[in-house]
Each structure stands twice: as C-alpha cells, then as structure tokens.
Design a protein around this motif. Structure first.
Motif, PDB file in Angstrom:
ATOM      1  N   ASP A  19     111.271  42.619  37.962  1.00  0.00           N
ATOM      2  CA  ASP A  19     110.118  43.382  38.408  1.00  0.00           C
ATOM      3  C   ASP A  19     109.418  42.719  39.571  1.00  0.00           C
ATOM      4  N   SER A  60     100.526  49.043  28.139  1.00  0.00           N
ATOM      5  CA  SER A  60     101.939  49.072  28.494  1.00  0.00           C
ATOM      6  C   SER A  60     102.030  49.281  29.992  1.00  0.00           C
ATOM      7  N   ILE A  65     111.342  56.875  28.926  1.00  0.00           N
ATOM      8  CA  ILE A  65     111.321  56.521  27.498  1.00  0.00           C
ATOM      9  C   ILE A  65     109.887  56.591  26.986  1.00  0.00           C
ATOM     10  N   ILE A  66     109.788  56.735  25.686  1.00  0.00           N
ATOM     11  CA  ILE A  66     108.457  56.823  25.080  1.00  0.00           C
ATOM     12  C   ILE A  66     107.839  55.421  25.005  1.00  0.00           C
ATOM     13  N   ASN A  67     106.550  55.357  25.236  1.00  0.00           N
ATOM     14  CA  ASN A  67     105.787  54.102  25.158  1.00  0.00           C
ATOM     15  C   ASN A  67     105.633  53.696  23.687  1.00  0.00           C
ATOM     16  N   SER A  68     106.762  53.275  23.122  1.00  0.00           N
ATOM     17  CA  SER A  68     106.758  52.938  21.691  1.00  0.00           C
ATOM     18  C   SER A  68     106.095  51.585  21.418  1.00  0.00           C
ATOM     19  N   ASN A  69     106.106  50.695  22.406  1.00  0.00           N
ATOM     20  CA  ASN A  69     105.500  49.367  22.196  1.00  0.00           C
ATOM     21  C   ASN A  69     104.015  49.463  21.859  1.00  0.00           C
ATOM     22  N   GLU A  89     108.531  54.098  33.931  1.00  0.00           N
ATOM     23  CA  GLU A  89     109.510  54.830  33.114  1.00  0.00           C
ATOM     24  C   GLU A  89     108.913  55.346  31.805  1.00  0.00           C
ATOM     25  N   LEU A  90     107.640  55.015  31.559  1.00  0.00           N
ATOM     26  CA  LEU A  90     107.073  55.328  30.244  1.00  0.00           C
ATOM     27  C   LEU A  90     106.353  56.668  30.207  1.00  0.00           C
ATOM     28  N   GLY A 146     108.868  43.520  27.769  1.00  0.00           N
ATOM     29  CA  GLY A 146     108.829  44.944  27.436  1.00  0.00           C
ATOM     30  C   GLY A 146     109.825  45.384  26.386  1.00  0.00           C
ATOM     31  N   ASN A 147     110.897  44.660  26.282  1.00  0.00           N
ATOM     32  CA  ASN A 147     111.905  45.037  25.303  1.00  0.00           C
ATOM     33  C   ASN A 147     111.295  45.031  23.899  1.00  0.00           C
ATOM     34  N   PRO A 148     111.374  46.166  23.199  1.00  0.00           N
ATOM     35  CA  PRO A 148     110.668  46.261  21.905  1.00  0.00           C
ATOM     36  C   PRO A 148     110.943  45.119  20.924  1.00  0.00           C
ATOM     37  N   SER A 150     102.588  44.704  27.699  1.00  0.00           N
ATOM     38  CA  SER A 150     104.035  44.593  27.525  1.00  0.00           C
ATOM     39  C   SER A 150     104.729  45.067  28.786  1.00  0.00           C
ATOM     40  N   ALA A 151     105.802  44.354  29.110  1.00  0.00           N
ATOM     41  CA  ALA A 151     106.680  44.605  30.272  1.00  0.00           C
ATOM     42  C   ALA A 151     106.030  44.190  31.584  1.00  0.00           C
ATOM     43  N   GLY A 152     106.851  44.270  32.623  1.00  0.00           N
ATOM     44  CA  GLY A 152     106.359  43.942  33.959  1.00  0.00           C
ATOM     45  C   GLY A 152     106.249  42.458  34.248  1.00  0.00           C
ATOM     46  N   SER A 173     109.200  40.394  33.735  1.00  0.00           N
ATOM     47  CA  SER A 173     110.538  39.795  33.820  1.00  0.00           C
ATOM     48  C   SER A 173     110.958  39.652  35.278  1.00  0.00           C
TER      49      SER A 173
END
Ligand code: AMP
Ligand code: MG
Length: 397
Positions: A250, A178, A195-199, A182-183, A293-295, A243-245, A247
């Motif tokens: 960023d 991830s 936010i929690i690294n739920s991914n 912000e994680l 990154g969006n779950p 995941s993320a980074g 879009s």
C-alpha cells in the motif's frame, strides 16, 4: 522499525494505564473490576444469629434430658426478641437473631417438643450453632482491594453490605476504522471485485468481548482527505483500531496521516507471522493500533496486542491472560527469526492438552481460524518443533 514479539507487548503495556473510575449499578458492575478499595461498613453477620432451626437456651440449661419451658417463638426476620429466661427455651429459625440470654442453639433434631415444653436429647456446649456478629467480616476491614474482579461471590458481598452503586474502571471507548477502496459496508449491495468490511464486525465483537465499547467509524477511502477525517475522529476515543493499509504494497496512508495528526509511533512492524505489519502509537492518552487487513491477522493481532491493553485499561490483572502449556500433535517448521502463531484445536488426551493444527495455516484461510480454539505461540530462535514438544498456547474460549 521492526520489534520482537515480547518487546511489542512490553511497549504496549508500558504505554497503557487504567482508565478512571465510574459508578455502576451493582449488576452492571459484574464482570468488571473494582476501582477503589472496599471497606466493610459494618460487621458481617450484623448480629448473632442461629445457624439452625431449633431452640435458643442458656448454657447452664443445656444438659441431656433437661426439660425447658418454651416461652417464645423467634422466626427469621422478627425484630422483636423475647429473652431466654433460666429454665426456658425460645424457639428460633435459621438466620433469626439470638435473643438476649441465649447462649447456644439446640437443633430441632436434638429436641422433642410437647405440651409447651422441650426436652433436650443431648448436652451441647456454649456457643453451639450460633453465627456470631463479625465472625465472617469485621467492620472496617478491607474486604475487596481495588482491582478485584467482581464475580458472583463479590456481587453478593457488596449487595450484603448495601452497595447499590460501586466504583469500577470505566469501559474503554474503542473506535474501529477500516481502510481501503475495495470495501463495502455490510447490508449494502456487493459490487463485483469488492469485499464486505467484515473486520469492522469481528473487531467490534472482540472489543465487546474484552469489555470495551466499540464505536464503528466506517471506512476510510484511499485518499488523504478521507483518512484525515476518519483518523482524527478516531483519536477522540480511548483506543483507535484501524485495519489494513499498513502493508508493504500500500501507499501507507494510515502511517502518513497518523504522523501528521501527531501520533507518536512506538513501532511499525513486529517479527511475527501472521501479523507482521502491526503498528502501535499513542497520542495523549489515546492508544492507536494499526492492524493488518487480512481478517485472520486482524484477529490474531487483536488477541495478542489489543486485548491485553483493553484489560489493563479496565484494571484486569494480569493484563496478559496466562498461556496454557500444550503438546504439539505434529512436527512444525518455521523461520527462526520470528514468532509464529499456529491456529489449533486443543483437546485433552490422557490428561494432557494436545494441540492439533486447525487446518491450512496460510494467513488467507479464515476457516482455519473459525475451527481453532487456541493459538500456539512458537517462539523465535528455533526453526523446528517435533511432535510431543511442549509449547505455549492462548486458549480462545
Ligand atoms: P491489506 O492489509 O490492505 O493489504 O489487506 C490485506 C487483505 O485483507 C486483503 O485481502 C484485503 O482485501 C483484506 N481486508 C482489508 N480490509 C478488510 C476489511 N475491513 N474486512 C475484511 N477484509 C479486509
Ligand atoms: Mg489495502
């Protein structure tokens, strides 16, 4: 460089080939696919045996009302076979080997035994109630070709042939990374604004469900150093999923560092919604998926892009699971230039599968994904769909 949905799927599968084989204990091989052809090492059944509890007799003696002397008893599992002499019968249990001279079996229901003699109630033809050696599978025949999914029947067959270890395709090792400042990790204090690294967890669960072995690499922070260290680590796996980074907003550290590490990018954006900022590349034999990154986007793109690759790596065919044909419960509009995914509840109504919206289709709404048991694929090239239109859906459970 954006590509269409079908083209993205095609490029991923073109870059993917099955992993090598490994020997697995038979029970651990269940649910996996055979990596080599399996040839029967012997006949099945291995020897002629009785299909019934009854009496093994000679064909010439098998007339109605014949009275035969019971000269032996052959329970299942006995290796000692008393032969069947003319005018005699050998009592036999289901599965027991047919003794020499036995040409058919008279079931107990069609015989009366008294004082060491058995009277046959009906005439039966030669071969009746015998399972003959090799009638199921002949020695040397190719019973299970490479690529066969090992379900309980195949497991039984392999066990019947004494296979304690079987060659199956290796499970892919899938590194999960991830990215983002912000994680915070699950189980550590949650600071305001983070936010929690739920991914990492949903991806690991999805990887496991698809037969892979997840390796959790944690979080790459929004620095080049952190990305370099974590991505380099991930490239030693069979598959790397980030995941993320990726879009537009960023600074595209994932893309930048993957290029620096020698990953050959196949595409960077797909004309789909949700999930447009999805990228795919390869380095050596490692497949690299950069998911948004969006779950919701992470899981949707996993299903359409990563799962087929994991299936192909493990020799499952088809790599892309067949879609179901469903009817739309409600009209939908969309932009014609892209494929749109709808999270739906598929229910059977009057013998037909009908797809109802699972809720607000905004990409940020995770609860709609939680309520969905399917994802409808609205094709590109059309902008409106009416209630009752037939479309394709991926069923999730
Ligand atoms: P990004 O792709 O970086 O623009 O992130 C899109 C959204 O996904 C943002 O709301 C992020 O906070 C969220 N997000 C990014 N990474 C994760 C993650 N590992 N777990 C849960 N949500 C995430
Ligand atoms: Mg971000």
């Amino acid at each position: 460089m954006s590509v269409g949905f079908d083209e993205a799927c095609r490029q991923i599968l073109a870059a993917t080939s099955p992993l090598g084989p490994e020997q697995a204990q038979l029970l651990d091989a269940a649910g996996r696919t055979l990596a080599e052809d399996f040839l029967a090492p012997w006949d099945l059944p291995r020897y002629d045996n009785s299909a019934m509890d009854g009496y093994a007799v000679r064909a010439a003696d098998a007339a109605a009302a014949a009275e035969l002397l019971v000269t032996g008893y052959n329970p299942a599992g006995s290796g000692d076979l008393p032969p069947v002499a003319p005018g005699c019968a050998v009592k036999i249990m289901t599965g027991a080997a047919i003794p020499p001279g036995g040409e058919l079996v008279v079931p107990v229901e069609e015989a009366e035994e008294k004082d060491g003699k058995v009277r046959l109630l009906t005439a039966l033809p030669v071969r009746e109630h015998i399972r003959f050696r090799g009638e199921d599978i002949a020695a040397g025949s190719k019973v299970l070709p490479a690529g066969t999914l090992l379900r309980p029947p195949e497991i039984n067959l392999l066990a019947s042939f004494g296979q304690a270890l079987v060659p199956v395709y290796r499970r892919p090792r899938v590194a999960i990374l991830s990215t983002g400042d912000e994680l915070v990790e699950l189980g550590t204090p949650l600071v305001e604004g983070r936010i929690i690294n739920s991914n990492a967890l949903s991806l690991a669960a999805a990887v496991r469900d698809a037969g892979g072995e997840p390796l959790l690499l944690g979080i790459a922070r929004d620095t080049l150093e952190s990305h370099r260290e974590k991505l380099a680590q991930g490239l030693t796996a069979d598959v790397l999923i980030t995941s993320a980074g990726v879009s537009a907003g960023d600074r595209d550290l994932v893309r930048e560092v993957l290029a620096e590490l020698g990953v050959e990018q196949k595409f960077w954006k797909v004309d789909i919604k949700p999930g447009r900022p999805t990228a795919f590349g390869v380095k050596g034999s490692t497949l690299v998926f950069s998911l948004p990154g969006n779950p919701v986007s992470t899981l949707v793109t996993f299903e359409f892009f990563v799962r087929p690759a994991l299936r192909k790596l493990q020799g499952f065919t088809p790599a892309i699971r067949p879609f179901a044909r469903v009817l739309l419960a409600e009209a939908v509009r969309k932009r014609p230039e892209r494929v749109q995914f709808l999270r739906v509840q598929v229910r059977t109504e009057q013998d037909r599968l009908v797809a109802f919206s699972a809720g607000d289709q905004n990409t940020g709404i995770l609860s709609t994904m939680v309520r969905a048991n399917g994802i409808v694929v609205l094709p590109a090239g059309r902008d409106r769909f009416a209630a009752g239109d037939q479309v394709e859906a991926l069923l999730l459970d």
